[in-house]
Design a protein around this motif. Structure first.
Motif, PDB file in Angstrom:
ATOM      1  N   LEU A   3       7.313  41.818  37.545  1.00  0.00           N
ATOM      2  CA  LEU A   3       8.185  41.130  36.962  1.00  0.00           C
ATOM      3  C   LEU A   3       9.407  41.087  35.419  1.00  0.00           C
ATOM      4  N   SER A   4      10.478  40.661  36.100  1.00  0.00           N
ATOM      5  CA  SER A   4      11.769  41.263  35.130  1.00  0.00           C
ATOM      6  C   SER A   4      11.446  40.094  34.492  1.00  0.00           C
ATOM      7  N   THR A   5      12.198  38.654  33.773  1.00  0.00           N
ATOM      8  CA  THR A   5      12.231  38.132  32.057  1.00  0.00           C
ATOM      9  C   THR A   5      12.878  37.973  31.303  1.00  0.00           C
ATOM     10  N   GLU A   6      14.233  37.210  31.780  1.00  0.00           N
ATOM     11  CA  GLU A   6      15.180  37.312  30.807  1.00  0.00           C
ATOM     12  C   GLU A   6      14.591  36.626  28.984  1.00  0.00           C
ATOM     13  N   ASP A   7      14.081  37.358  28.683  1.00  0.00           N
ATOM     14  CA  ASP A   7      13.565  36.994  26.812  1.00  0.00           C
ATOM     15  C   ASP A   7      15.062  36.121  26.757  1.00  0.00           C
ATOM     16  N   ALA A   8      14.948  34.690  26.407  1.00  0.00           N
ATOM     17  CA  ALA A   8      15.552  33.776  25.497  1.00  0.00           C
ATOM     18  C   ALA A   8      14.750  32.874  25.209  1.00  0.00           C
ATOM     19  N   ARG A   9      13.732  32.907  25.236  1.00  0.00           N
ATOM     20  CA  ARG A   9      12.729  31.994  24.160  1.00  0.00           C
ATOM     21  C   ARG A   9      12.534  32.283  23.054  1.00  0.00           C
ATOM     22  N   ARG A  10      12.644  34.158  22.982  1.00  0.00           N
ATOM     23  CA  ARG A  10      12.793  34.553  21.608  1.00  0.00           C
ATOM     24  C   ARG A  10      13.609  33.780  20.103  1.00  0.00           C
ATOM     25  N   PHE A  24      22.549  26.823  29.849  1.00  0.00           N
ATOM     26  CA  PHE A  24      22.457  27.668  29.901  1.00  0.00           C
ATOM     27  C   PHE A  24      23.512  29.665  29.935  1.00  0.00           C
ATOM     28  N   ALA A  25      24.557  28.128  29.161  1.00  0.00           N
ATOM     29  CA  ALA A  25      25.998  29.145  29.293  1.00  0.00           C
ATOM     30  C   ALA A  25      25.698  30.781  28.458  1.00  0.00           C
ATOM     31  N   GLN A  26      24.991  30.811  27.239  1.00  0.00           N
ATOM     32  CA  GLN A  26      24.732  31.460  26.632  1.00  0.00           C
ATOM     33  C   GLN A  26      23.318  32.876  26.357  1.00  0.00           C
ATOM     34  N   ARG A  27      22.769  32.427  27.724  1.00  0.00           N
ATOM     35  CA  ARG A  27      21.446  32.770  27.538  1.00  0.00           C
ATOM     36  C   ARG A  27      21.049  34.526  27.833  1.00  0.00           C
ATOM     37  N   LEU A  28      22.060  35.135  27.885  1.00  0.00           N
ATOM     38  CA  LEU A  28      22.374  36.716  27.335  1.00  0.00           C
ATOM     39  C   LEU A  28      21.912  37.253  25.905  1.00  0.00           C
ATOM     40  N   GLU A  76      -1.894  37.045  32.324  1.00  0.00           N
ATOM     41  CA  GLU A  76      -2.310  36.814  31.223  1.00  0.00           C
ATOM     42  C   GLU A  76      -1.004  37.672  30.178  1.00  0.00           C
ATOM     43  N   VAL A  77      -0.534  38.584  29.910  1.00  0.00           N
ATOM     44  CA  VAL A  77      -0.109  39.465  29.125  1.00  0.00           C
ATOM     45  C   VAL A  77       1.342  38.928  29.066  1.00  0.00           C
ATOM     46  N   VAL A  78       2.141  38.111  30.248  1.00  0.00           N
ATOM     47  CA  VAL A  78       3.248  37.630  30.353  1.00  0.00           C
ATOM     48  C   VAL A  78       2.760  35.946  29.945  1.00  0.00           C
ATOM     49  N   HIS A  79       1.722  35.750  29.962  1.00  0.00           N
ATOM     50  CA  HIS A  79       1.086  33.832  29.198  1.00  0.00           C
ATOM     51  C   HIS A  79       1.518  34.011  28.111  1.00  0.00           C
ATOM     52  N   ARG A  80       0.360  34.890  27.295  1.00  0.00           N
ATOM     53  CA  ARG A  80      -0.110  35.434  26.396  1.00  0.00           C
ATOM     54  C   ARG A  80       1.937  35.846  25.669  1.00  0.00           C
ATOM     55  N   GLN A  81       2.345  35.818  25.940  1.00  0.00           N
ATOM     56  CA  GLN A  81       4.181  35.923  25.096  1.00  0.00           C
ATOM     57  C   GLN A  81       5.018  35.126  25.607  1.00  0.00           C
ATOM     58  N   TYR A  82       4.723  34.163  26.333  1.00  0.00           N
ATOM     59  CA  TYR A  82       5.983  33.099  27.003  1.00  0.00           C
ATOM     60  C   TYR A  82       5.884  32.052  27.562  1.00  0.00           C
ATOM     61  N   ALA A 320      14.511  28.707  33.887  1.00  0.00           N
ATOM     62  CA  ALA A 320      14.316  27.660  33.922  1.00  0.00           C
ATOM     63  C   ALA A 320      15.019  27.083  32.749  1.00  0.00           C
ATOM     64  N   GLU A 321      14.910  25.700  32.268  1.00  0.00           N
ATOM     65  CA  GLU A 321      15.213  25.022  31.459  1.00  0.00           C
ATOM     66  C   GLU A 321      16.049  25.366  30.461  1.00  0.00           C
ATOM     67  N   ASP A 322      15.830  25.800  29.693  1.00  0.00           N
ATOM     68  CA  ASP A 322      15.510  26.551  28.174  1.00  0.00           C
ATOM     69  C   ASP A 322      16.182  28.183  28.283  1.00  0.00           C
ATOM     70  N   GLY A 323      16.759  28.318  29.746  1.00  0.00           N
ATOM     71  CA  GLY A 323      17.029  29.356  29.974  1.00  0.00           C
ATOM     72  C   GLY A 323      16.912  30.881  30.322  1.00  0.00           C
TER      73      GLY A 323
END
Length: 488
Positions: A3-10, A24-28, A76-82, A320-323
């Motif tokens: 699983l690759s995930t862009e950590d925008a929620r942090r 999502f323009a600044q998601r990077l 489980e690890v991904v859910h705990r984090q995001y 996702a909606e939040d980028g």
């Protein structure tokens, strides 16, 4: 599972609101992380395992090929984090489908009609799920149910992943595996660890491609694309005689990639098998000059060791909606894995250890098998464009993904056209194979150049992707398996 995930929620909450406002323009601003819960070699694996590898394309079945299951721990690890929804809530739709059943999917129905697959199901414990009461294989119109799996998932939903890795579900699974002659133990389950790493980042013109490190197949994908980008293809490259040259160059790049396949190994256990050079543009430049425009070569020129190919896997791409962006590939390896059904848990066991065949001289307990899985996230330098993409089809993953990305980024095709375009697949014996709809005139011209073309009967390549270009979002699920994109 990779699983690759862009950590925008942090990012801070006010920044997240800004991201949504700008579509999502600044998601990077986020980081790309990879979560590998790829199966591992059990502690008590059979010492002569690799001597049992078949030399032809066939199902590799039996308990000796079962790797330690890790996917649930990964989620489980991904859910705990995001995660935002409660853990148990995530299981509800799947539990309902498993218990109530659903019409047999048309694609699965066609597969079950193949005599080789029908005979496999009838001859194994898989028949408990995929057969009618009279022991005939399910067909179109029949309802497919997984009642025991529904019970297992209910328990995991209520008690968490530990119910599987340290609890009664694990004990039941181990009991069934041992009854089938396997060596998996509770200690194998208890000791499983998810690997969380930074993604490898590869420049592709105006894009940065983020991929999981080995033993995933991202390095192979990056190697092909790094070679191709140096040819500076444009939409005009698909016109007239240029079309033949374009595909010739792609095929040559794929052959060189096949020659590097044995270098992709678990770096924890194979420190000398460092595949990082495969994502280096300088290495791609050196290989590109070895590609002649009017001829091809024998296997030794590409350093190819002939080997059978593998087919399997599933993939989903999410924006996702939040980028946040997620690209996740999952598999039990070949269709129906080891062809062992656990009656106490409803789980079909994998045959992941078969991925070591002809790609390793030895294996070690705890080692992850090499893989073609290559979930990817591509981000433009401007931050306006994002492509979340991945594929299924075993050995065909890199072919299908590389062609789809090439078609879309450089040859001017829409995302739907890029994925639907017929593929050319270079197999483990350096043969060149074309999907039935491929341009016949191009095939004949490639034969003249010297490519060894064979009539390949199975094309399991499937790509799923979602792209954001400026303010427009496009999602495509490959029609080869009658998939459909969904939005919420």
């Amino acid at each position: 599972m990779y699983l690759s995930t862009e950590d925008a929620r942090r990012t801070p909450s006010r920044t997240r609101q800004f991201l949504r406002t700008l579509n999502f323009a600044q998601r990077l601003a986020g980081k790309v992380k990879t979560f590998s819960s790829r199966e591992t070699v059990p502690q008590l694996f059979k010492a002569d395992l690799l001597k049992q590898c078949p030399t032809s394309v066939t199902f590799i079945t039996g308990s000796q090929w079962i790797g330690v299951p890790g996917e649930l721990r990964g989620y489980e690890v991904v859910h705990r984090q995001y995660g935002k929804l409660p853990w148990a809530k995530l299981f509800e739709p799947t539990i309902r489908l498993a218990r109530e059943g659903f019409p047999l999917p048309p694609y699965l129905g066609r597969l079950l009609n193949f005599p080789i697959i029908e005979n496999l199901v009838k001859a194994t414990s898989l028949c408990e799920v995929f057969c009618n009461k009279n022991k005939t294989v399910l067909g179109m119109g029949d309802i497919l149910k997984f009642p025991k799996l529904a019970e297992t998932m209910e328990t995991i939903a209520e008690q968490g992943a530990d119910a599987f890795y340290t609890g009664q579900i694990g004990l039941d699974l181990i009991q069934d595996v041992k009854a089938a002659g396997g060596t998996l133990t509770m200690e194998d389950l208890k000791s499983f660890q998810v690997r969380v790493e930074d993604a490898w980042t590869v420049p592709l013109g105006e894009y940065q491609m983020h991929i999981p490190p080995p033993p995933a197949g991202g390095a192979m994908l990056a190697f092909i694309l790094n070679i191709i980008k140096g040819f500076n293809f444009t939409p005009r490259s698909m016109e007239g005689d240029q079309k033949v040259l374009t595909y010739h160059c792609y095929i040559e790049a794929a052959k060189f990639a096949s020659g590097q396949r044995r270098r992709v190994r678990d770096p924890v256990f194979n420190p000398k098998k460092d595949a990082s050079y495969m994502v280096d543009s300088d290495f791609a430049d050196r290989i590109r000059v070895l590609i002649s425009k009017n001829r091809t070569y024998n296997n030794s020129y590409y350093n190819i060791t002939p080997s059978p190919d593998r087919f399997g896997t599933t993939h989903v791409s999410v924006l996702a909606e939040d980028g946040s962006a997620v690209s996740v590939t999952s598999t039990i390896n070949q269709i129906f894995g080891a062809a062992i059904y656990s009656p106490r848990t409803g789980i079909i066991l994998n045959n992941e250890l078969a991925d070591f065949c002809f790609r390793a001289e030895r294996v070690s307990a705890g080692e992850q098998p090499p893989s073609s899985m290559a979930p990817a996230i591509l981000s433009s330098s401007s931050g306006k464009n994002t492509l979340v993409i991945g594929g299924s089809g075993g050995s065909m993953i890199t072919t299908a993904m590389a062609l789809s990305i090439m078609n879309h980024l450089w040859l001017g095709m829409s995302l739907k056209e890029a994925i639907a375009a017929p593929v050319v697949f270079v197999d483990g014996n350096n043969n060149v194979n074309f999907e039935p709809a491929f341009d016949k005139s191009v095939i004949e011209a490639l034969k003249v150049i010297g490519h060894r073309v064979t009539d390949y009967p199975y094309f399991f390549n499937v790509v799923n992707a979602v792209a954001k270009e400026d303010r427009c979002i496009t999602a495509v699920s490959d029609g080869r398996k009658q998939g459909k994109a969904a939005g919420y």
